[in-house]
Design a protein around this motif. Structure first.
Motif, PDB file in Angstrom:
ATOM      1  N   ARG A  43       0.631  -0.987   0.330  1.00  0.00           N
ATOM      2  CA  ARG A  43      -0.116   0.595   0.098  1.00  0.00           C
ATOM      3  C   ARG A  43       0.794   1.220  -0.449  1.00  0.00           C
ATOM      4  N   MET A  44       0.134   1.999  -0.590  1.00  0.00           N
ATOM      5  CA  MET A  44       0.959   3.701  -0.693  1.00  0.00           C
ATOM      6  C   MET A  44       0.762   4.495   0.112  1.00  0.00           C
ATOM      7  N   ALA A  45       1.102   5.298   1.045  1.00  0.00           N
ATOM      8  CA  ALA A  45       0.025   5.986   1.997  1.00  0.00           C
ATOM      9  C   ALA A  45       0.964   7.244   2.005  1.00  0.00           C
ATOM     10  N   ASN A  46       0.298   8.749   2.326  1.00  0.00           N
ATOM     11  CA  ASN A  46       1.000   9.457   2.697  1.00  0.00           C
ATOM     12  C   ASN A  46       0.189  10.204   3.773  1.00  0.00           C
ATOM     13  N   PRO A  47       0.877   9.698   4.636  1.00  0.00           N
ATOM     14  CA  PRO A  47       0.870  10.470   6.174  1.00  0.00           C
ATOM     15  C   PRO A  47      -0.482  11.951   6.375  1.00  0.00           C
ATOM     16  N   VAL A  48       0.559  12.645   5.529  1.00  0.00           N
ATOM     17  CA  VAL A  48       0.327  13.926   5.989  1.00  0.00           C
ATOM     18  C   VAL A  48      -1.385  14.425   5.716  1.00  0.00           C
ATOM     19  N   ILE A  49      -1.450  13.953   4.380  1.00  0.00           N
ATOM     20  CA  ILE A  49      -2.303  14.301   3.965  1.00  0.00           C
ATOM     21  C   ILE A  49      -3.343  12.978   3.758  1.00  0.00           C
ATOM     22  N   GLY A  50      -3.137  11.959   4.451  1.00  0.00           N
ATOM     23  CA  GLY A  50      -4.056  10.939   4.802  1.00  0.00           C
ATOM     24  C   GLY A  50      -4.881  10.389   3.598  1.00  0.00           C
ATOM     25  N   ALA A  51      -3.832   9.752   2.882  1.00  0.00           N
ATOM     26  CA  ALA A  51      -4.393   9.489   1.212  1.00  0.00           C
ATOM     27  C   ALA A  51      -3.215   7.954   1.514  1.00  0.00           C
ATOM     28  N   HIS A  52      -4.369   7.355   1.097  1.00  0.00           N
ATOM     29  CA  HIS A  52      -3.575   5.480   0.831  1.00  0.00           C
ATOM     30  C   HIS A  52      -4.068   5.411  -0.825  1.00  0.00           C
ATOM     31  N   VAL A  53      -3.714   4.604  -1.455  1.00  0.00           N
ATOM     32  CA  VAL A  53      -3.854   3.704  -2.590  1.00  0.00           C
ATOM     33  C   VAL A  53      -3.497   1.901  -2.274  1.00  0.00           C
ATOM     34  N   ASP A  54      -4.252   1.130  -1.949  1.00  0.00           N
ATOM     35  CA  ASP A  54      -3.814  -0.191  -2.523  1.00  0.00           C
ATOM     36  C   ASP A  54      -2.295  -0.563  -3.473  1.00  0.00           C
ATOM     37  N   LEU A  55      -1.590  -1.575  -3.593  1.00  0.00           N
ATOM     38  CA  LEU A  55      -0.974  -1.733  -5.001  1.00  0.00           C
ATOM     39  C   LEU A  55      -0.886  -3.267  -5.161  1.00  0.00           C
ATOM     40  N   PRO A  56      -0.655  -3.104  -6.520  1.00  0.00           N
ATOM     41  CA  PRO A  56      -0.457  -4.987  -6.853  1.00  0.00           C
ATOM     42  C   PRO A  56      -0.089  -6.060  -5.750  1.00  0.00           C
ATOM     43  N   PHE A  63       8.932  -8.281 -12.042  1.00  0.00           N
ATOM     44  CA  PHE A  63      10.872  -7.971 -11.647  1.00  0.00           C
ATOM     45  C   PHE A  63      11.286  -8.053 -10.481  1.00  0.00           C
ATOM     46  N   LEU A  64      10.104  -8.590  -9.666  1.00  0.00           N
ATOM     47  CA  LEU A  64      10.489  -9.211  -7.669  1.00  0.00           C
ATOM     48  C   LEU A  64      10.330 -10.611  -7.958  1.00  0.00           C
ATOM     49  N   HIS A  65      11.192 -11.357  -7.686  1.00  0.00           N
ATOM     50  CA  HIS A  65      10.825 -12.881  -7.763  1.00  0.00           C
ATOM     51  C   HIS A  65      10.953 -13.043  -6.527  1.00  0.00           C
ATOM     52  N   PRO A  66      10.205 -15.013  -5.668  1.00  0.00           N
ATOM     53  CA  PRO A  66      10.755 -14.398  -4.651  1.00  0.00           C
ATOM     54  C   PRO A  66      12.127 -15.681  -4.261  1.00  0.00           C
ATOM     55  N   VAL A  67      12.507 -15.970  -3.376  1.00  0.00           N
ATOM     56  CA  VAL A  67      13.664 -16.016  -2.751  1.00  0.00           C
ATOM     57  C   VAL A  67      13.472 -17.401  -1.656  1.00  0.00           C
ATOM     58  N   SER A  68      13.469 -18.869  -2.188  1.00  0.00           N
ATOM     59  CA  SER A  68      13.450 -19.733  -1.093  1.00  0.00           C
ATOM     60  C   SER A  68      12.523 -20.002  -0.691  1.00  0.00           C
ATOM     61  N   ASP A  69      11.638 -19.944   0.182  1.00  0.00           N
ATOM     62  CA  ASP A  69      10.156 -19.909   1.099  1.00  0.00           C
ATOM     63  C   ASP A  69       9.167 -18.835  -0.072  1.00  0.00           C
ATOM     64  N   GLY A  70       9.620 -17.535  -0.206  1.00  0.00           N
ATOM     65  CA  GLY A  70       8.247 -16.714  -0.435  1.00  0.00           C
ATOM     66  C   GLY A  70       8.821 -15.383   0.643  1.00  0.00           C
ATOM     67  N   SER A  71       9.906 -15.981   1.544  1.00  0.00           N
ATOM     68  CA  SER A  71       9.487 -14.558   2.083  1.00  0.00           C
ATOM     69  C   SER A  71      10.991 -13.660   3.043  1.00  0.00           C
ATOM     70  N   TRP A  72      11.227 -13.830   1.671  1.00  0.00           N
ATOM     71  CA  TRP A  72      12.203 -13.209   0.833  1.00  0.00           C
ATOM     72  C   TRP A  72      12.046 -13.103  -1.027  1.00  0.00           C
TER      73      TRP A  72
END
Length: 81
Positions: A43-56, A63-72
Motif C-alpha cells: 500500500r502507498m500512503a501519505n500520512p500528512v494528507i491521509g491518502a492511501h492506495v492499494d498496490l498490486p 521484476f520481483l522473484h521469491p527466494v527460498s520459501d517466499g519470505s524474501w
C-alpha cells in the motif's frame, strides 16, 4: 519505527488510520510511504494528507522473484535499464 539511512536516525510514528495499522514502511519518496503487511499486501500512503492506495500484490510484480520459501524477494533491475 521509521529509519533514515541518510541521517542515521530513527523515530516511532503512530497513525490513527486503521487501514495502516499492522503495516511496515519499506520505502518512501516525496512524502509517500510504501507499506507492506504480514501477508505481503502493498500500500502507498501519505500520512500528512491521509491518502492511501492499494498496490498490486507483491507476487504479481514481474521484476520481483521469491527466494527460498517466499519470505524474501529478489529485485531484478533489467526492466529499469
Amino acid at each position: 519505527m521509521v529509519l533514515s539511512l541518510a541521517d542515521e536516525e530513527s523515530a516511532s510514528v503512530l497513525t490513527s488510520d486503521v487501514a495502516l495499522r499492522g503495516h511496515i514502511a519499506i520505502g518512501s519518496s516525496g512524502g509517500w510511504l510504501v507499506m507492506v503487511d504480514e501477508r505481503g499486501a502493498l500500500r502507498m500512503a501519505n500520512p500528512v494528507i491521509g491518502a492511501h492506495v492499494d498496490l498490486p500484490v507483491i507476487t504479481t510484480v514481474s521484476f520481483l522473484h521469491p527466494v527460498s520459501d517466499g519470505s524474501w524477494f529478489c529485485l531484478h533491475f533489467e526492466p529499469f535499464l
